[in-house]
Design a protein around this motif. Structure first.
Motif, short mmCIF file in Angstrom:
data_model
loop_
_atom_site.label_atom_id
_atom_site.label_comp_id
_atom_site.label_asym_id
_atom_site.label_seq_id
_atom_site.Cartn_x
_atom_site.Cartn_y
_atom_site.Cartn_z
N LYS A 160 0.84 -1.21 0.00
CA LYS A 160 0.00 0.00 0.00
C LYS A 160 0.87 1.26 0.00
O LYS A 160 0.58 2.25 -0.67
CB LYS A 160 -0.91 0.00 1.23
N TYR A 161 1.97 1.18 0.76
CA TYR A 161 2.82 2.37 0.90
C TYR A 161 3.45 2.74 -0.44
O TYR A 161 3.58 3.92 -0.78
CB TYR A 161 3.89 2.09 1.94
N ILE A 162 3.87 1.72 -1.17
CA ILE A 162 4.51 2.01 -2.47
C ILE A 162 3.51 1.93 -3.61
O ILE A 162 3.87 1.98 -4.78
CB ILE A 162 5.69 1.06 -2.71
N GLN A 163 2.22 1.82 -3.26
CA GLN A 163 1.10 1.86 -4.21
C GLN A 163 1.21 0.79 -5.29
O GLN A 163 0.94 1.04 -6.47
CB GLN A 163 0.99 3.25 -4.85
N THR A 164 1.66 -0.42 -4.86
CA THR A 164 1.64 -1.55 -5.79
C THR A 164 0.41 -2.41 -5.56
O THR A 164 0.17 -3.36 -6.29
CB THR A 164 2.91 -2.39 -5.64
N ILE A 165 -0.34 -2.14 -4.51
CA ILE A 165 -1.64 -2.74 -4.24
C ILE A 165 -2.61 -1.60 -3.94
O ILE A 165 -2.34 -0.77 -3.06
CB ILE A 165 -1.61 -3.72 -3.06
N MET A 166 -3.71 -1.60 -4.68
CA MET A 166 -4.72 -0.54 -4.51
C MET A 166 -6.11 -1.17 -4.48
O MET A 166 -6.29 -2.29 -4.97
CB MET A 166 -4.64 0.46 -5.66
N ARG B 52 0.27 -4.14 -9.47
CA ARG B 52 1.30 -5.03 -10.03
C ARG B 52 1.84 -6.04 -9.01
O ARG B 52 2.50 -7.00 -9.38
CB ARG B 52 2.43 -4.21 -10.61
N HIS B 53 1.60 -5.86 -7.70
CA HIS B 53 2.01 -6.86 -6.69
C HIS B 53 0.88 -7.80 -6.28
O HIS B 53 1.01 -8.54 -5.32
CB HIS B 53 2.59 -6.16 -5.45
N ARG B 54 -0.23 -7.71 -7.05
CA ARG B 54 -1.36 -8.59 -6.72
C ARG B 54 -0.97 -10.06 -6.84
O ARG B 54 -1.26 -10.88 -5.95
CB ARG B 54 -2.54 -8.28 -7.64
#
Length: 960
Positions: free
Chosen positions: A870-876, A935-937
């Motif tokens: 969440k912090y690096i916005q790879t999961i939203m 992209r980290h989903r």
């Protein structure tokens, strides 16, 4: 030969009657009952005494000198020929002897290594032993035995030649004198010797008597009141012999390696008789007659036939005349075969030996391959045990205990055994004196299993110079270099020294290791351990001029360090370590010093020790313990160490009706050491394994005299205390079933020194309970009495056995002479020792097994992963608008929190159900709709799948 006596001259000369001695000591005894009872003396009245109060008794304990008269007799009269008995305790004496003592006094509370004095009017008139010498190991030591005066002998100065002694342990196992194999001789002394009718003496001794006539055969041998049945038919007869010197063992010559006080004669081949049962050899006791002879000399000797140490001799020499030199070529060594069918007799230790009476005193050759099977007394007496053929196993290593079959096996073994000795009856002489063993170092040292071909030397029947090595047949090299042994150094050993262990495959290695009384409390003669015992390990020998004080300890820890690092084991059960433990490693206990030493040297492992939860594991001086490699092992969280003692055993089902007061198992004298359990987690596989370290009761008697006890030696091969060891095995098995550490893992190991061979009841009980012996049928870890067997074990549960790759016993200790160990006492040569190897770090071999435990997925907490993404916005969040996106991401986050919390609380079912939901809400399928994107989903989805495997969610869901 029947040889039940340690020492004694059989009436070697006619002695004068005791004209001046009214009262003399005729017997001393140190019994086998509890407390060493009975203890005391027999006195003989040679001349009537009107007032016995003139006399008294005293003792000298442990060589401490005379304590003076400690007991004075009452004023009573005694008639000539009467015997009186004085004991330290009336009840013990009466129980053993069958009659009451005449007097009781604490002055007779002595041991068999203490001297006893008889006083008259304050002056010593008779003595047994040396008041200024501790008798332990001397020729007059009668611990758990007795000594009896030879007829006619009396001397106010102690003279061992006036006494028969049984040697130590002669009364062991007897509950009364009548049942003893070698009972105390009572009321049988005579102050004068009744001479038998003399044999016709050669006129002026101009006639030569053949040695075969002196030795005699079973058809004409005489016997004596001490049980010897091979006494010469010419005993006490003065004779002249003419024969060839085949062994020069005189004390006064230049050969300092052969000093037995005389020489061996053998008839020339042309003078032998045709009787295979008569010997052609004879020992000439030439002490006091200073005529030097050499091997090969033909000599004429005049002397008196006598018997000593069970050996026929010529003594009281009056003439030795050289007839001719260089005559050895006229002697053919007798060929002797050691076969299990050969007749046997009993040696001074009460064990079977080959009947070699027909070769006594002769030069012999054994044309067989002989194997070294015993070196226990190499450094003390320079003697080794040999057998014809392969090394023998302990009977119960291969066979179920059985008294009849055990006796047969011992007879057959006894028929093939022989002792090889140097030419000295001294203790602690340099091992180089033993022909074939020089120059003695660890590299050149022979191992058990090494061999010799066509062993040659003179055959005699003697003790080795101390009470622990009693009369038996011994071969002694008559010249230097006659015998050559195989060795690792020469490259021809059938049993080469394995400087490194055979490493088992696997990612987990477990070992059992005896550390030979590893103590940091040094034995200086007075210091006690934290548990209140005398130290049992390294000595502080500064009192014997050995520097520094830590010399033995420094040598010991070097050997242990080398051995443990070479094992490369992850979990090691230790046996015989000082019983003192501390939760803080401040280098204050033996186990702390050990792990710190290992860690200072190891590049690949880091060791820690298991604190057992209390300072002491049981109340003995030694304990069991664990060390482990923290790079591969940890103590399993939420478990505790556990101790098995009588208090815990009393709660187990098999012992609900057991009387622990009458029959203790783990607490008290002669019990098993307390067992210790711990559960370890293998970091690679995350598998928990519970291991129990044990040290069961040894096989020695420990003072047990009740022949009706189930722990008494049944003479079936299992030794003493078999029932107590079986109860320990029963307790350990039942205890493990209760999950004593708090872990219910079925992967379990029972290890340690169980003091039971493979076919004995304790081992078989544990095997029948589902534990597997990792050692094969040829394994051994210990040598006792020249026989090999397993005492040290890794017993593995079925659940863990499937993962075992291999196991081995590292034969670095049991096959080696203890001359190579760390000890420096008794003037041992320091250069025997090599601190760069692990050789002889103990007397038991370590056992090691390898296991392959496959790695397993571990649960990965999801909340931290999500927060990072969440912090690096790879999961939203995913949704039709911003509000729905933030709501779905919040739902997803809350669900990961609930899953992590459920795992932490061991609520696997809830965690698995929520993981299914979480996975469905991010798998990319239309229904149900996903809550997150990014992209980290897929990376997060992989962690969820691994967590489902780690928690075995499929099995959990199906079960419920």
């Amino acid at each position: 030969m029947t040889a039940t006596l340690l020492k004694g001259l059989l009436a070697t000369s006619l002695m004068a009657p005791l004209a001046s001695a009214e009262l003399i000591i005729t017997s001393v005894y140190d019994g086998p009952l509890t407390g060493g009872l009975p203890k005391g003396v027999e006195l003989y009245t040679d001349t009537s005494i009107s007032d016995l109060s003139q006399y008294g008794l005293g003792s000298a304990n442990n060589g401490g000198g005379s304590d003076g008269e400690e007991f004075t007799f009452p004023p009573v009269a005694l008639s000539a020929g009467e015997y009186i008995y004085i004991a330290s305790d009336a009840e013990g004496f009466t129980t053993f002897m069958g009659f009451a003592p005449d007097y009781v006094t604490s002055a007779m509370g002595v041991n068999g290594d203490d001297a006893i004095e008889l006083f008259k009017n304050g002056t010593v008139t008779d003595v047994y032993g040396d008041i200024n010498k501790d008798g332990t190991g001397t020729e007059w030591d009668y611990t758990n035995g007795w000594a009896y005066r030879i007829d006619g002998a009396a001397n106010t100065k102690f003279d061992i030649s006036q006494w028969y002694t049984s040697g130590t342990g002669a009364l062991d196992g007897a509950n009364n004198n009548d049942s003893a194999i070698n009972p105390i001789s009572l009321a049988s002394f005579s102050s004068t010797i009744t001479q038998p009718e003399p044999e016709p003496e050669p006129e002026s001794l101009t006639d030569i008597t053949l040695i075969s006539s002196i030795q005699g055969s079973p058809a004409n041998h005489k016997s004596n009141r001490f049980g010897e049945t091979d006494v010469s038919p010419l005993i006490d007869t003065r004779v002249m012999v003419e024969a060839v010197v085949v062994g020069d063992f005189q004390d006064s010559d230049e050969d300092s390696q052969r000093n037995l006080g005389g020489f061996y004669l053998q008839e020339e081949d042309s003078d032998t008789d045709d009787n295979a049962l008569t010997s052609e050899g004879l020992f000439v006791n030439s002490q006091g007659f200073d005529v030097n002879v050499n091997v090969g000399d033909k000599v004429r000797v005049t002397g008196t036939v006598s018997q000593s140490f069970g050996e026929t001799q010529l003594s009281q020499i009056t003439d030795i005349t050289l007839v001719k030199s260089d005559q050895l070529s006229y002697i053919t060594p007798a060929i002797v075969l050691l076969e299990d069918s050969r007749a046997v007799t009993i040696d001074g230790n009460g064990k079977y030996q080959p009947d070699l009476e027909a070769f006594e005193g002769m030069l012999i050759t054994i044309p067989q391959t002989l194997t070294i099977i015993e070196q226990h007394r190499l450094d003390q007496f320079n003697e080794i045990g040999l057998t014809a053929g392969d090394r023998p196993y302990q009977f119960t290593q291969k066979n179920t205990p059985d008294a009849e079959l055990y006796d047969l096996a011992q007879r057959q073994l006894g028929a093939t055994r022989i002792m090889y000795d140097d030419g000295l009856n001294e203790q602690n002489a340099n091992i180089n004196h033993l022909d074939g063993f020089a120059e003695y170092t660890e590299a050149s040292a022979k191992r058990m299993g090494d061999t010799v071909e066509s062993l040659t030397g003179v055959l005699d029947y003697k003790w080795a110079g101390g009470s622990t090595s009693k009369s038996t047949w011994r071969i002694r090299a008559h010249i230097d270099g006659i015998n050559t042994f195989s060795s690792s150094e020469l490259g021809n050993s059938p049993n080469p020294r394995p400087l490194m262990p055979s490493q088992p495959l696997g990612n987990l290695k477990i070992a059992s290791m005896n550390v030979l009384n590893f103590f940091t409390t040094l034995d200086d003669g007075s210091t006690k351990t934290a548990a209140g015992h005398s130290p049992r390990g390294a000595d502080d020998l500064t009192r014997s001029q050995v520097q520094p004080a830590s010399a033995e300890f420094d040598r010991q820890i070097k050997k242990l360090r080398n051995a443990i690092l070479a094992l490369e084991a992850d979990i090691i059960g230790l046996v015989e370590i000082e019983n003192d433990f501390d939760p803080i490693n401040d280098n204050s206990t033996a186990i702390e010093v050990l792990v710190n030493t290992l860690n200072a040297e190891s590049a690949h492992a880091h060791y820690d020790y298991v604190y057992p939860g209390s300072q002491f594991v049981g109340s003995d001086a030694i304990a069991v313990a664990f060390i482990y490699n923290t790079k591969n092992i940890m103590l399993t969280p939420n478990t505790q160490t556990a101790i098995l003692d009588d208090a815990i055993a009393s709660t187990l089902a098999p012992f609900s009706q057991h009387d622990f007061t009458a029959d203790p198992i783990f607490n008290g004298p002669s019990t098993n050491r307390v067992s210790l359990a711990a559960t370890f987690t293998h970091l690679h596989s995350n598998e928990p394994i519970t291991v129990v370290a044990n040290h069961f009761k040894s096989k020695g008697g420990s003072g047990l005299t009740d022949t009706n006890s189930p722990n008494f030696d049944a003479k079936d091969g299992a030794g003493f205390w078999n029932d107590r060891r079986l109860k320990a095995a029963t307790a350990v098995s039942a205890w493990l079933a209760t999950a004593p550490t708090g872990s219910d893992t079925q992967k379990q190991v029972i290890l340690g020194d169980l003091n039971a061979y493979a076919m004995e009841a304790p081992l078989q009980y544990l095997i029948n309970k589902g534990f597997n012996n990792v050692e094969d049928s040829q394994a051994y870890s210990y040598v006792f009495d020249g026989q090999i067997g397993t005492l040290d074990y890794l017993l593995v549960s079925d659940a863990l056995m499937a993962a075992m790759t291999s196991a081995s016993v590292w034969h670095i200790n049991a096959d080696e002479a203890d001359a190579l160990d760390y000890n420096l006492d008794y003037n041992k040569q320091a250069y025997y020792f090599n601190g760069e190897t692990a050789t002889r770090n103990s007397d038991h071999d370590p056992v090691i097994a390898g296991f392959w435990l496959p790695s397993k997925p571990q649960y990965t907490p999801l909340k931290p992963l999500l927060q990072k993404a969440k912090y690096i916005q790879t999961i939203m969040g995913k949704g039709k608008n911003d509000l729905w996106q933030r709501f779905n991401l919040w739902q997803f986050s809350q669900l990961t929190t609930r899953i992590d919390r459920a795992v932490k609380r061991d609520n696997t079912l809830a965690a698995c159900k929520n993981l299914i939901t979480l996975r469905q809400r991010m798998d990319g399928k239309k229904k149900p709709s996903d809550w997150v994107k990014g992209r980290h989903r897929l990376k997060l989805l992989k962690h969820i799948k691994n967590n489902q495997k780690a928690l075995k969610c499929r099995q959990v869901i199906n079960f419920h």
